[in-house]
Write an enzyme that holds these catalytic residues in place. Structure first.
Site, mmCIF file in Angstrom:
data_model
loop_
_atom_site.group_PDB
_atom_site.id
_atom_site.type_symbol
_atom_site.label_atom_id
_atom_site.label_comp_id
_atom_site.label_asym_id
_atom_site.label_seq_id
_atom_site.Cartn_x
_atom_site.Cartn_y
_atom_site.Cartn_z
ATOM 1 N N GLY A 123 10.013 -35.280 46.445
ATOM 2 C CA GLY A 123 10.375 -34.528 45.253
ATOM 3 C C GLY A 123 10.877 -35.391 44.129
ATOM 4 O O GLY A 123 11.102 -36.587 44.269
ATOM 5 N N CYS A 124 11.047 -34.765 42.963
ATOM 6 C CA CYS A 124 11.540 -35.439 41.780
ATOM 7 C C CYS A 124 12.998 -35.823 41.984
ATOM 8 O O CYS A 124 13.733 -35.148 42.676
ATOM 9 C CB CYS A 124 11.405 -34.532 40.568
ATOM 10 S SG CYS A 124 9.749 -33.887 40.323
ATOM 11 N N ALA A 125 13.425 -36.922 41.327
ATOM 12 C CA ALA A 125 14.804 -37.411 41.461
ATOM 13 C C ALA A 125 15.157 -37.477 42.945
ATOM 14 O O ALA A 125 16.046 -36.800 43.437
ATOM 15 C CB ALA A 125 15.785 -36.533 40.718
ATOM 16 N N VAL A 126 14.445 -38.361 43.651
ATOM 17 C CA VAL A 126 14.465 -38.398 45.116
ATOM 18 C C VAL A 126 15.865 -38.266 45.681
ATOM 19 O O VAL A 126 16.780 -38.973 45.309
ATOM 20 C CB VAL A 126 13.838 -39.722 45.607
ATOM 21 C CG1 VAL A 126 13.887 -39.799 47.125
ATOM 22 C CG2 VAL A 126 12.401 -39.815 45.120
#
Length: 294
Positions: free
Chosen positions: A118-121
């Site tokens: 996902g985004c911004a791990v």
């Protein structure tokens, strides 16, 4: 100051005008013309549990106390019986310290880290599946009229997404009423803020719905189940593992919600179709929301 009509029923709603959350940046468009955009800020927040540094998360910087509480709660580092004696946030140092009355069980959790999709791990400590086999989610009905009403209201609520994009939103709902709307650069951060708010205020989960703009990945499903929320809905799509876990724990899972359309891949037997989809208006383009991935 009077609130817009769309916000009067929210307990917490986005504040797109908050000065620390966005910044004006100048660039040029495809024709070479100069443009000025509002872009979302991104800053580190280091979370401590008592004297132990746990993680540094990239976040927009609002509700740091809720984010820290929710993160620790969702990773199993704070249990129902743990008494939180204080939450100290230092804006200059960008550090938040959660203090408990007695020693917690977080030490072993810190030794194992799993980077998640996902985004911004995000970072999840320990076995992501830990505790899922003990989860007994309540069997509750989900009315399709609630889904349509929630989407219609949430999608036009003033937000950072509509102001600047590049952000995810997550909303805690009850029936057809959205209650708490959190945003962040990572969808997991937005969920953790809601978990922290629920934990601090002792809010029950069994009659709630979690709505998100992001994908229904395994992490999102696990967090929702661990919070005890029986319904998860999204504008976006699913991952196969997310669907598998939702079915395993009895989580009603709704995705690809746009206008009158949605897909249910878990919990169909709990879905009450109490409204004709043909009577539901198609989503207005002015909402500015992306369509579901089809």
């Amino acid at each position: 100051m009077p609130q817009p009509k769309d916000l009067v029923d929210y307990l917490i709603a986005p504040d797109p005008a908050a000065p620390r959350l966005t910044r004006a940046v100048t660039g040029t468009d495809q024709t070479g013309a100069e443009i000025t955009l509002s872009v979302v800020e991104e800053r580190p927040l280091t979370i401590f549990l008592n004297s132990q540094e746990i993680v540094t998360a990239m976040t927009i910087g609002d509700y740091p106390e809720y984010l820290a509480l929710g993160f620790l709660r969702n990773q199993g580092m704070l249990k129902d019986g743990d008494a939180v004696t204080g939450i100290d946030y230092d804006e200059d140092l960008e550090v938040v310290v959660v203090r408990t009355a007695s020693r917690t069980t977080y030490e072993e959790k810190v030794k194992k880290k799993t980077r998640t999709s996902g985004c911004a791990v995000g970072t999840v400590f320990g076995d992501m599946m830990e505790g899922l086999d003990q989860i007994d989610l309540p069997v509750v009905e989900l009315r399709t009229s609630w889904l349509y009403a929630l989407a219609a209201k949430i999608n036009v609520t003033p937000s950072l997404y509509l102001e600047a994009g590049a952000i995810h939103g997550t909303v805690l709902c009850q029936g057809d009423q959205p209650l708490v709307y959190m945003e962040d650069v990572g969808r997991h951060n937005a969920v953790d803020k809601i978990a922290g708010w629920m934990f601090q205020h002792g809010v029950a989960a069994e009659d709630k719905i979690l709505y998100t703009t992001g994908r229904l990945t395994s992490e999102m499903v696990i967090k929702t189940a661990l919070m005890g929320i029986p319904v998860l809905a999204s504008r976006s799509g699913f991952t196969a593992w997310g669907v598998e876990i939702a079915r395993q724990v009895g989580l009603t899972c709704i995705g690809r919600m746009r206008g009158r359309r949605f897909v249910c891949l878990s919990g169909e037997d709990r879905l009450v179709r109490d409204i004709d989809p043909d009577t539901v208006p198609e989503e207005a383009r002015k909402s500015g929301r992306k369509g579901a991935d089809l």
